[in-house]
Scaffold this active site. Structure first.
Site, PDB file in Angstrom:
ATOM      1  CB  CYS A  93      -0.953   0.002   1.188  1.00 46.82           C
ATOM      2  SG  CYS A  93      -0.228   0.498   2.749  1.00 46.82           S
ATOM      3  CD  GLU A  94      -1.421   5.380  -3.034  1.00 48.83           C
ATOM      4  OE1 GLU A  94      -2.452   6.049  -2.932  1.00 48.83           O
ATOM      5  OE2 GLU A  94      -0.829   5.200  -4.119  1.00 48.83           O
ATOM      6  CG  HIS A  95      -2.289   5.049   2.317  1.00 43.51           C
ATOM      7  ND1 HIS A  95      -3.354   4.234   2.014  1.00 43.51           N
ATOM      8  CD2 HIS A  95      -2.444   6.163   1.560  1.00 43.51           C
ATOM      9  CE1 HIS A  95      -4.130   4.831   1.124  1.00 43.51           C
ATOM     10  NE2 HIS A  95      -3.591   6.000   0.821  1.00 43.51           N
ATOM     11  CG  HIS A  96       0.638   2.590   6.724  1.00 41.87           C
ATOM     12  ND1 HIS A  96      -0.687   2.543   6.349  1.00 41.87           N
ATOM     13  CD2 HIS A  96       0.717   3.446   7.771  1.00 41.87           C
ATOM     14  CE1 HIS A  96      -1.394   3.320   7.155  1.00 41.87           C
ATOM     15  NE2 HIS A  96      -0.575   3.880   8.026  1.00 41.87           N
ATOM     16  CD  GLN A 134      -8.048  -4.756  -2.261  1.00 40.85           C
ATOM     17  OE1 GLN A 134      -7.459  -4.884  -1.194  1.00 40.85           O
ATOM     18  NE2 GLN A 134      -9.168  -5.417  -2.507  1.00 40.85           N
ATOM     19  CG  HIS A 162      -4.954  -3.889   2.867  1.00 41.89           C
ATOM     20  ND1 HIS A 162      -4.494  -2.890   2.028  1.00 41.89           N
ATOM     21  CD2 HIS A 162      -5.911  -4.558   2.152  1.00 41.89           C
ATOM     22  CE1 HIS A 162      -5.146  -2.939   0.879  1.00 41.89           C
ATOM     23  NE2 HIS A 162      -6.004  -3.943   0.934  1.00 41.89           N
ATOM     24  CB  CYS A 164      -1.131  -0.892   6.720  1.00 39.39           C
ATOM     25  SG  CYS A 164      -2.604  -0.899   5.671  1.00 39.39           S
TER      26      CYS A 164
END
Length: 203
Positions: A93-96, A134, A162, A164
């Site tokens: 994921c691009e956030h974590h 996603q 996920h 995260c």
């Protein structure tokens, strides 16, 4: 393609860091976490991490259009869905930058073109090996197939866990995220969409 060769990143003018710069960044993170990057158990970790990142994110150096470029125009009258189930999804994921892992079901109804089924799996793999959500991954797969094949309809469903969410934050395990997108006949025909979803659930 050299996965570690400095180059432009995305559509901007930033230079891609060198391999040595990437390894130094890993050493900084190890030190920030509270450990000594020079101790014997960690001295080779920066190299291993950079090698792993080269594999996990190799999708940036690959073009799904190339894999979908070899199409076959003789469909011999076939007019039902082509379904690929249990395609492994291994992404971050691009956030974590934490992994999300699961499976995809991909289907399309041919128009005038079909493609080798392994190429559909490759499209999933290429886009998975990039940083994203996603939801974005689901859309990218659909749009790549649409551009290459112009089919009568496309359906993509992804279910993934996920890390995260499962290993930090709320720490809820065994929770999966489901995304899907329908186009064309799948979007306009509820019966067809239902058939697809039943096949996907059987996966």
């Amino acid at each position: 393609m050299d996965a570690f060769k400095p180059k432009l990143v995305g559509n901007d003018d930033r230079r891609r860091p060198t391999r040595d710069e990437a390894m130094e960044a890993v050493r900084t993170l190890i030190a920030w976490a509270g450990d000594n990057p020079e101790r014997p158990g960690l001295v080779d970790t920066p190299r291993r991490v950079v090698d792993a990142y080269g594999e996990w994110f190799e999708g940036y150096g690959q073009d799904p259009a190339r894999d979908l470029s070899r199409v076959f125009e003789d469909v011999t009258g076939y007019d039902d869905m082509v379904v690929l189930r249990r395609v492994e999804v291994e992404s971050h994921c691009e956030h974590h930058m934490a992994p999300f892992l699961g499976q995809a079901t991909v289907a399309y109804i041919p128009g005038d073109k079909v493609v080798g089924i392994s190429k559909l799996a490759r499209v999933v793999e290429i886009f998975s090996r990039r940083l994203q959500s996603q939801e974005t991954l689901t859309n990218q797969i659909v749009e790549a197939i649409e551009t290459a094949l112009q089919p009568k309809g496309i359906a993509v469903l992804i279910e993934a866990e996920h890390q995260c969410m499962t290993t930090r934050g709320v720490n809820h395990r065994q929770v999966s995220t489901v995304t899907n997108r329908f186009t064309g006949a799948f979007k306009n025909d509820p019966y067809l969409a239902d058939r697809f979803l039943k096949l996907a659930r059987e996966a």
